[in-house]
Design an enzyme around this catalytic site. Structure first.
Site, PDB file in Angstrom:
ATOM      1  N   ASN A 188      14.234   6.571   1.523  1.00  0.00           N
ATOM      2  CA  ASN A 188      12.990   7.314   1.734  1.00  0.00           C
ATOM      3  C   ASN A 188      13.303   8.426   2.741  1.00  0.00           C
ATOM      4  O   ASN A 188      13.383   8.182   3.936  1.00  0.00           O
ATOM      5  CB  ASN A 188      11.921   6.344   2.265  1.00  0.00           C
ATOM      6  CG  ASN A 188      10.566   7.000   2.422  1.00  0.00           C
ATOM      7  OD1 ASN A 188      10.422   8.213   2.211  1.00  0.00           O
ATOM      8  ND2 ASN A 188       9.578   6.214   2.795  1.00  0.00           N
ATOM      9  N   ARG A 190      12.332   7.253  -3.023  1.00  0.00           N
ATOM     10  CA  ARG A 190      10.901   7.513  -3.004  1.00  0.00           C
ATOM     11  C   ARG A 190      10.706   9.027  -3.025  1.00  0.00           C
ATOM     12  O   ARG A 190      11.242   9.743  -2.178  1.00  0.00           O
ATOM     13  CB  ARG A 190      10.295   6.930  -1.731  1.00  0.00           C
ATOM     14  CG  ARG A 190       8.814   7.101  -1.688  1.00  0.00           C
ATOM     15  CD  ARG A 190       8.224   6.489  -0.459  1.00  0.00           C
ATOM     16  NE  ARG A 190       6.776   6.536  -0.571  1.00  0.00           N
ATOM     17  CZ  ARG A 190       5.961   5.958   0.272  1.00  0.00           C
ATOM     18  NH1 ARG A 190       6.441   5.278   1.279  1.00  0.00           N
ATOM     19  NH2 ARG A 190       4.668   6.048   0.110  1.00  0.00           N
ATOM     20  N   HIS A 243       0.385   6.830  -2.784  1.00  0.00           N
ATOM     21  CA  HIS A 243       0.605   5.381  -2.589  1.00  0.00           C
ATOM     22  C   HIS A 243       0.772   4.680  -3.945  1.00  0.00           C
ATOM     23  O   HIS A 243       0.486   3.484  -4.071  1.00  0.00           O
ATOM     24  CB  HIS A 243      -0.586   4.691  -1.879  1.00  0.00           C
ATOM     25  CG  HIS A 243      -0.784   5.051  -0.451  1.00  0.00           C
ATOM     26  ND1 HIS A 243      -2.042   5.194   0.094  1.00  0.00           N
ATOM     27  CD2 HIS A 243       0.092   5.272   0.554  1.00  0.00           C
ATOM     28  CE1 HIS A 243      -1.924   5.499   1.382  1.00  0.00           C
ATOM     29  NE2 HIS A 243      -0.638   5.562   1.675  1.00  0.00           N
ATOM     30  N   ARG A 263      -6.338  11.170   9.628  1.00  0.00           N
ATOM     31  CA  ARG A 263      -6.854  12.119   8.622  1.00  0.00           C
ATOM     32  C   ARG A 263      -8.354  11.930   8.430  1.00  0.00           C
ATOM     33  O   ARG A 263      -8.843  10.801   8.408  1.00  0.00           O
ATOM     34  CB  ARG A 263      -6.163  11.909   7.269  1.00  0.00           C
ATOM     35  CG  ARG A 263      -4.711  12.273   7.291  1.00  0.00           C
ATOM     36  CD  ARG A 263      -4.076  12.082   5.915  1.00  0.00           C
ATOM     37  NE  ARG A 263      -2.667  11.785   6.088  1.00  0.00           N
ATOM     38  CZ  ARG A 263      -1.984  10.902   5.357  1.00  0.00           C
ATOM     39  NH1 ARG A 263      -2.567  10.256   4.378  1.00  0.00           N
ATOM     40  NH2 ARG A 263      -0.723  10.700   5.599  1.00  0.00           N
ATOM     41  N   GLU A 287       6.579  -1.767  -0.519  1.00  0.00           N
ATOM     42  CA  GLU A 287       6.918  -0.569  -1.280  1.00  0.00           C
ATOM     43  C   GLU A 287       8.414  -0.482  -1.574  1.00  0.00           C
ATOM     44  O   GLU A 287       8.806  -0.044  -2.644  1.00  0.00           O
ATOM     45  CB  GLU A 287       6.412   0.679  -0.531  1.00  0.00           C
ATOM     46  CG  GLU A 287       4.890   0.723  -0.585  1.00  0.00           C
ATOM     47  CD  GLU A 287       4.276   1.933   0.096  1.00  0.00           C
ATOM     48  OE1 GLU A 287       4.171   1.895   1.317  1.00  0.00           O
ATOM     49  OE2 GLU A 287       3.913   2.879  -0.604  1.00  0.00           O
TER      50      GLU A 287
END
Ligand code: AMP
Length: 398
Positions: free
Chosen positions: A7, A91, A180, A241, A384
């Site tokens: 990643n 990823r 996601h 956010r 993940e």
């Protein structure tokens, strides 16, 4: 069979080496501050002490090679040579309109990732660099791209279209993409299995609540809607956010405060959400402590967050004309029984009955509802890296 999961961020590289027969994480680590002074590699391997290697990493190529050298190191390594790695799963943030699935990397895939730089300006370039550097360091080992957007490509137009002029939508590929995706795909499948549903006749909702948060509606194994949009800024309120907001606020703030678009977007991405509403922290643990001490802003933040989650659950029940099971996942979803409890208070109309004892569980695949609850609500921990590794195995085994 060992799979390396990568990643790559703009100045970091996170990785895990997973033995897919035993599902053991053999080694994992992070290279931080790549290209910046003070770079370091934090490495931990199964049954070995954690290592912090402080060494200059002026670029990703050096970082990738440092990771590989460490993995095969006589003392701290976990494999004998690079060829003990069967494939690398990367990823990648955004595949735009190009890929609804994970793919084996070739020139076309790299061009597609490049073509989507605009759609993921912070992530896609770094993801591509990671792929190119791994290709160079491991020329005979297949590289797989696993996209954060792929799972959401099954959304129908009514869910992904924005009501802005077609001219702009088509010229710039502006639409809801959703993110996601690897987590939503993995958790929805586990939820179906865990609750004994038939995937071909199932309606489930996945609430991925972490520092970044999103919800998806998954019908018969396919995503039909999700809360994040063109970027991960849309939808739920998150750690820092804002989530959904009237876009007119952007212009208003620019005019009143003399800010640039970039400055306002920075505020909405990095200084808003739970951090801004609580005035305390972006971390739910801090907010919960303050709420327990009677802090009004903290209480309002927990309530606003849960209310928004519950509103989207309601929307997705309508979108699918029902729901069989709901999953909570990621840092907050797996651990925060207070937030789960507040969300579930809104779900009485669905016949949801929570067992308060079961809701105390943290981080374990488990059911939170009583046997007579009409809809099952569960904790399904996300993983993940394992999901990327499984996608990688599935592709190279075809
Ligand atoms: P993630 O992005 O999935 O790693 O989730 C990170 C977030 O999960 C943190 O910012 C915390 O707000 C939250 N979190 C982690 N552990 C707990 C916990 N035990 N209780 C409440 N929130 C938690």
């Amino acid at each position: 069979m060992n799979i390396l999961v990568m990643n790559c961020g703009s100045s970091s590289l996170k990785y895990q080496l997973i033995n897919m027969e035993t599902k053991d994480v053999l080694a994992k680590g992070i290279c931080e501050r790549i290209g910046i002074e003070g770079s370091r590699h934090v490495y931990s391997a199964k049954d070995k002490d954690k290592r912090v290697i402080e060494k200059a990493m002026p670029n990703h190529s050096i970082a990738v090679n440092m990771v590989l050298e460490t993995l095969i190191d006589k003392e701290v390594g976990v494999i004998n040579g690079i060829n003990d790695i069967k494939a690398v799963g990367h990823r990648v943030l955004n595949a735009g309109k190009y890929y609804p699935n994970s793919v084996i990397v070739d020139e076309n895939v790299k061009n597609a990732i490049r073509d989507c730089f605009d759609l993921g300006p912070l992530h896609n370039p770094a993801n591509l660099t990671g792929i190119i550097e791994c290709e160079a360091a491991m020329p005979n080992i297949p590289q797989i791209a696993v996209f954060d957007t792929a799972f959401h490509q099954t959304m129908p137009p009514k869910a992904y279209l924005y009501a802005i002029p077609k001219e702009y939508r088509e010229k710039y590929n502006i639409r809801r993409y959703g993110f996601h995706g690897t987590s939503h795909s993995y958790v929805s499948k586990r939820l179906v299995k865990f609750t004994g549903l038939d995937i071909n006749n199932s309606k489930v909702i996945v609430c991925h609540l972490g520092n970044g948060s999103s919800i998806s509606a998954v019908m018969n194994g396919k995503c039909v809607d999700t809360t994040m949009g063109f970027t991960p800024l849309e939808g739920l309120m998150m750690g820092t956010r804002s989530g959904d907001i009237d876009p007119a606020v952007v212009e208003f703030l620019m005019n009143k405060e003399g800010l640039s678009v970039k400055e306002v977007m920075d505020i909405l991405n990095k200084k808003s959400g739970v951090l801004a509403m609580s005035g305390i922290s972006s971390d739910f643990r801090d907010v919960e402590d303050a709420a327990n001490n009677g802090d009004e802003d903290a209480i309002n933040t927990q309530e606003a967050f849960s209310y928004r989650v519950a509103k989207y659950i309601g929307a997705y029940v309508a979108a699918m004309n029902g729901v069989d099971a709901i999953a909570f996942t990621a840092g907050v979803g797996e651990n925060d029984s207070a937030i789960r409890g507040l969300v579930c208070k809104y779900l009485g109309y669905l016949g949801v009955v929570i067992n308060p004892e079961a809701n105390k569980v943290r981080g374990k695949e488990s059911e939170l509802t009583t046997p007579d609850s009409k809809v099952k609500v569960c904790i399904i921990p996300t993983d993940e890296e394992m999901a990327i590794a499984e996608e990688t195995v599935a592709l190279i085994s075809k």
